[in-house]
Each structure stands twice: as C-alpha cells, then as structure tokens.
Design a protein around this motif. Structure first.
Motif, PDB file in Angstrom:
ATOM      1  N   PRO A  10       3.589   9.186 -19.547  1.00 38.53           N
ATOM      2  CA  PRO A  10       3.779   8.004 -18.677  1.00 38.53           C
ATOM      3  C   PRO A  10       4.348   8.389 -17.362  1.00 38.53           C
ATOM      4  O   PRO A  10       3.576   7.615 -16.230  1.00 38.53           O
ATOM      5  CB  PRO A  10       4.843   7.078 -19.485  1.00 38.53           C
ATOM      6  CG  PRO A  10       4.661   7.439 -20.944  1.00 38.53           C
ATOM      7  CD  PRO A  10       4.267   8.900 -21.019  1.00 38.53           C
ATOM      8  N   GLU A  11       5.104   9.293 -17.231  1.00 37.38           N
ATOM      9  CA  GLU A  11       5.829   9.667 -15.954  1.00 37.38           C
ATOM     10  C   GLU A  11       4.443  10.267 -15.103  1.00 37.38           C
ATOM     11  O   GLU A  11       4.714  10.017 -13.828  1.00 37.38           O
ATOM     12  CB  GLU A  11       6.811  10.713 -16.202  1.00 37.38           C
ATOM     13  CG  GLU A  11       7.566  10.861 -14.728  1.00 37.38           C
ATOM     14  CD  GLU A  11       8.782  11.816 -14.848  1.00 37.38           C
ATOM     15  OE1 GLU A  11       9.216  12.603 -14.020  1.00 37.38           O
ATOM     16  OE2 GLU A  11       9.505  11.570 -15.948  1.00 37.38           O
ATOM     17  N   ILE A  12       3.592  10.917 -15.774  1.00 36.44           N
ATOM     18  CA  ILE A  12       2.577  11.711 -14.957  1.00 36.44           C
ATOM     19  C   ILE A  12       1.592  10.726 -14.264  1.00 36.44           C
ATOM     20  O   ILE A  12       1.062  10.574 -13.270  1.00 36.44           O
ATOM     21  CB  ILE A  12       1.787  12.849 -15.844  1.00 36.44           C
ATOM     22  CG1 ILE A  12       2.835  13.769 -16.332  1.00 36.44           C
ATOM     23  CG2 ILE A  12       0.866  13.427 -14.871  1.00 36.44           C
ATOM     24  CD1 ILE A  12       3.759  14.578 -15.034  1.00 36.44           C
ATOM     25  N   LEU A  13       1.239   9.669 -15.342  1.00 43.65           N
ATOM     26  CA  LEU A  13       0.353   8.690 -15.113  1.00 43.65           C
ATOM     27  C   LEU A  13       0.780   7.876 -13.771  1.00 43.65           C
ATOM     28  O   LEU A  13       0.048   7.497 -12.755  1.00 43.65           O
ATOM     29  CB  LEU A  13      -0.111   7.907 -16.010  1.00 43.65           C
ATOM     30  CG  LEU A  13      -1.376   6.888 -15.951  1.00 43.65           C
ATOM     31  CD1 LEU A  13      -0.854   5.588 -15.456  1.00 43.65           C
ATOM     32  CD2 LEU A  13      -2.523   7.464 -15.348  1.00 43.65           C
ATOM     33  N   SER A  14       2.296   7.624 -13.867  1.00 43.61           N
ATOM     34  CA  SER A  14       3.083   6.852 -12.861  1.00 43.61           C
ATOM     35  C   SER A  14       2.657   7.606 -11.398  1.00 43.61           C
ATOM     36  O   SER A  14       2.439   6.952 -10.426  1.00 43.61           O
ATOM     37  CB  SER A  14       4.365   6.813 -13.096  1.00 43.61           C
ATOM     38  OG  SER A  14       5.138   6.272 -12.183  1.00 43.61           O
ATOM     39  N   ALA A  15       2.753   8.787 -11.529  1.00 42.34           N
ATOM     40  CA  ALA A  15       2.674   9.667 -10.274  1.00 42.34           C
ATOM     41  C   ALA A  15       1.228   9.645  -9.516  1.00 42.34           C
ATOM     42  O   ALA A  15       0.998   9.639  -8.490  1.00 42.34           O
ATOM     43  CB  ALA A  15       3.234  11.109 -10.387  1.00 42.34           C
ATOM     44  N   VAL A  16       0.313   9.640 -10.637  1.00 45.86           N
ATOM     45  CA  VAL A  16      -1.111   9.548 -10.252  1.00 45.86           C
ATOM     46  C   VAL A  16      -1.269   8.342  -9.585  1.00 45.86           C
ATOM     47  O   VAL A  16      -2.023   8.318  -8.608  1.00 45.86           O
ATOM     48  CB  VAL A  16      -2.041   9.835 -11.467  1.00 45.86           C
ATOM     49  CG1 VAL A  16      -3.334   9.565 -11.120  1.00 45.86           C
ATOM     50  CG2 VAL A  16      -1.964  11.149 -12.139  1.00 45.86           C
ATOM     51  N   LEU A  17      -0.685   7.140 -10.231  1.00 45.27           N
ATOM     52  CA  LEU A  17      -0.972   5.849  -9.541  1.00 45.27           C
ATOM     53  C   LEU A  17      -0.415   5.682  -8.342  1.00 45.27           C
ATOM     54  O   LEU A  17      -0.896   5.144  -7.173  1.00 45.27           O
ATOM     55  CB  LEU A  17      -0.500   4.696 -10.449  1.00 45.27           C
ATOM     56  CG  LEU A  17      -1.483   4.467 -11.778  1.00 45.27           C
ATOM     57  CD1 LEU A  17      -0.583   3.347 -12.510  1.00 45.27           C
ATOM     58  CD2 LEU A  17      -2.551   3.993 -11.540  1.00 45.27           C
ATOM     59  N   GLU A  18       0.756   6.251  -8.038  1.00 51.66           N
ATOM     60  CA  GLU A  18       1.616   6.331  -6.798  1.00 51.66           C
ATOM     61  C   GLU A  18       0.717   6.880  -5.667  1.00 51.66           C
ATOM     62  O   GLU A  18       0.459   6.512  -4.724  1.00 51.66           O
ATOM     63  CB  GLU A  18       2.856   7.080  -6.807  1.00 51.66           C
ATOM     64  CG  GLU A  18       3.661   6.875  -5.719  1.00 51.66           C
ATOM     65  CD  GLU A  18       5.258   7.212  -5.828  1.00 51.66           C
ATOM     66  OE1 GLU A  18       6.089   7.274  -5.053  1.00 51.66           O
ATOM     67  OE2 GLU A  18       5.429   7.768  -7.041  1.00 51.66           O
ATOM     68  N   PRO A  23       5.313  15.776 -24.819  1.00 55.28           N
ATOM     69  CA  PRO A  23       5.217  15.721 -26.369  1.00 55.28           C
ATOM     70  C   PRO A  23       4.135  16.244 -26.994  1.00 55.28           C
ATOM     71  O   PRO A  23       4.002  16.784 -28.103  1.00 55.28           O
ATOM     72  CB  PRO A  23       5.119  13.973 -26.562  1.00 55.28           C
ATOM     73  CG  PRO A  23       4.621  13.442 -25.047  1.00 55.28           C
ATOM     74  CD  PRO A  23       5.386  14.323 -24.148  1.00 55.28           C
ATOM     75  N   VAL A  24       3.009  16.483 -26.034  1.00 52.92           N
ATOM     76  CA  VAL A  24       1.944  17.223 -26.598  1.00 52.92           C
ATOM     77  C   VAL A  24       2.214  18.631 -26.430  1.00 52.92           C
ATOM     78  O   VAL A  24       1.916  19.378 -27.717  1.00 52.92           O
ATOM     79  CB  VAL A  24       0.542  17.070 -25.582  1.00 52.92           C
ATOM     80  CG1 VAL A  24      -0.602  17.953 -26.145  1.00 52.92           C
ATOM     81  CG2 VAL A  24       0.295  15.696 -25.807  1.00 52.92           C
ATOM     82  N   GLY A  83       0.078   7.405 -23.679  1.00 56.34           N
ATOM     83  CA  GLY A  83       0.989   8.108 -24.598  1.00 56.34           C
ATOM     84  C   GLY A  83       1.184   7.602 -26.113  1.00 56.34           C
ATOM     85  O   GLY A  83       0.689   6.520 -26.291  1.00 56.34           O
ATOM     86  N   SER A  84       2.082   8.351 -26.780  1.00 54.29           N
ATOM     87  CA  SER A  84       2.212   7.783 -27.903  1.00 54.29           C
ATOM     88  C   SER A  84       3.231   6.410 -28.262  1.00 54.29           C
ATOM     89  O   SER A  84       2.959   5.746 -29.195  1.00 54.29           O
ATOM     90  CB  SER A  84       3.078   9.118 -28.827  1.00 54.29           C
ATOM     91  OG  SER A  84       4.251   9.304 -28.079  1.00 54.29           O
TER      92      SER A  84
END
Length: 281
Positions: free
Chosen positions: A117-125, A161-162, A75-76
């Motif tokens: 960041p929250e989406i990447l966090s879910a993907v990692l989880e 944000p995008v 992310g930004s």
C-alpha cells in the motif's frame, strides 16, 4: 475522489494527505545486523540530475480530474485507493488494465494483491504531483540535490510482506515503476536512494536481491548502484555474517559482484608484482 479534510503530519503518505485512500476493507466475498555508515552513492552527475528533475514538474491535471474514478485494491489487507482514470492511464500498465477490464465492467476496480500500500501511494503521488515524499530539493547555495525532512527516517525502509523482509523503500518504488512503465519515476527513485545513509547490511542485501528479482537483466542501473555500494563498503561487508549467509545462497547478484570487483581491481592500476602469474603466460 477526495475524503473529508484532516490535519496530517508531513510524513503521512500520499493517500492520507490527498485523500486517495481509506483503510476500509471490502467484504471478503468481493476478493479472494550490522551497519554501513556511508550512504548509497549517486551513479551520475548532479548536473544530469538537475536536467532530469527539471522535466519532473507536476503534470497538468486540469481537465483530467473530471475523468472517471477507478478504485484500486492493494495488498493482503485489501487497502482501497482511488484515482482518476486519465491520471492512471499515464502508466502503460494501468492503461492496459483499463482497456481490458473496464469497457464492459461497471465495477471499475483494479486488484493488486502483491503490491505494498505505501508503494502504491508513492506511485499515485508521482502520477499526480510529479514527485513522492520525501521530495527531491535543489540546494542553490551548494548546487546539490537533497531530500526534504532528512531527520525523519521513517520513509527509508518498509517491511514487505511478500519478501518477508525489510527493504529499502526507494528500491521497491523503482521496481514498481519498472512494472508500471514509469521511467521518470525509476530515475527519481534511483536518485533518492543515492542520498540515503546508514543502511543495515541485512537490509542492503535483501533489497539487492529484490532488485535482481524484479528488474530485467537489461536494466542495470539499480543493480550497479548496489554493486558499487558493496565494493565501496567492502570492509564492512567482509566482516558480516549476513553477507556470508547470502553468498552461500548464491545467485546472479554475487556473480555480478565478482565481475564488478575484478573490474575495480583492474582499474586501480597497482604496481605489478615482479613474479609473473602463471595465468598470464
């Protein structure tokens, strides 16, 4: 990989609960109106859900946790995450990046400037645990699937944000799963979205546009879920000023909606008028 342990609420992200992220920012030189009461409907049977979810057990991570650590800048705000190489390579997308970037690169870092960041966090989880918060739970008494902690709605939407709009979190996870080549995560996100309730019309339409922009035409399941929702909640949508503005912008979404509504009318099998239509002659 793991940071010092802390006490977290159940709603905390995977990054905070499992220590795969920290909010430190790398040096700059390193990087460059309206409510719908009924929820999104499930498009497949509970029986099928159970069969699919049975295969979503947590991956056997035993030996893979000794593999090299790769950092991911997201992310930004340049949030830093970390994951084991063998875990990340379960995603075809990350596997390609690892092969192309890291054999001759000691830095071992992936940059995802457009990811949330929250989406990447879910993907990692999901990659580590086979699910993401809130978990999908089977109610044995009712023989149905439910989301844990349904009273906490903080994980239903995110501001992206995008898109510069509030979107349904499961939709964004689905689209990221499409990018990362994680079909099981796509199915899981679709199931969870089907259990959501009370979305704002503006959020539904913005999310539908995001889904159309970030999935190929051949991937129709998420799109079909939105078309079904709009048709079933048409009394709310036809009174919406937001819907009017969105339709004026046009796009494939609304042509598909027109086709879906025509098919819906055909399926109603209403009594035909005695007056023949000039289009049927």
């Amino acid at each position: 990989m793991f940071s010092s342990s802390r006490n977290h609420r159940p709603s905390d992200s995977f990054s905070s609960r499992y220590g795969t992220s920290k909010a430190t920012k790398p040096p700059k030189s390193s990087y460059r109106e309206h409510s719908v009461s009924r929820g999104l409907q499930r498009t497949e049977s509970v029986k099928s859900t159970r069969q699919e979810h049975a295969h979503q057990a947590a991956p056997a991570v035993g030996s893979t946790l000794t593999s090299a650590i790769i950092t991911i800048c997201v992310g930004s705000e340049q949030r830093i995450f970390a994951g084991h190489e063998d875990i990340l390579r379960r995603s075809p997308y990350f596997e390609t990046l690892v092969k192309s970037q890291f054999f001759d690169n000691k830095e071992r870092r992936i940059n995802l400037p457009d990811e949330h960041p929250e989406i990447l966090s879910a993907v990692l989880e999901f990659l580590y645990k086979g699910d993401y918060y809130p978990k999908l739970l089977h109610n044995k008494r009712k023989d149905t699937w439910e989301l844990e902690d349904t009273q906490n709605d903080t994980k239903t939407t995110i501001f992206h944000p995008v898109a510069k709009q509030t979107l349904m979190r499961d939709t964004v996870i689905y689209c990221s799963a499409q990018l990362y080549g994680l079909d099981e995560l796509k199915r899981l996100a679709l199931r969870k979205q089907g259990l959501r309730n009370g979305m704002q019309i503006s959020t539904i339409l913005a999310s539908a546009r995001w889904a159309y922009e970030h999935t190929p035409d051949s991937d129709s399941k998420l799109r079909a879920q939105y078309l079904t929702l709009i048709i079933r909640s048409r009394n709310n949508f036809k009174k919406s000023g937001t819907m009017k503005l969105e339709m004026e912008q046009g796009g494939t979404l609304f042509f598909d909606l027109f086709v879906a509504m025509c098919n819906h009318i055909d399926d109603l099998k209403t009594v035909r008028s005695p007056f023949a239509s000039p289009f049927t002659r």
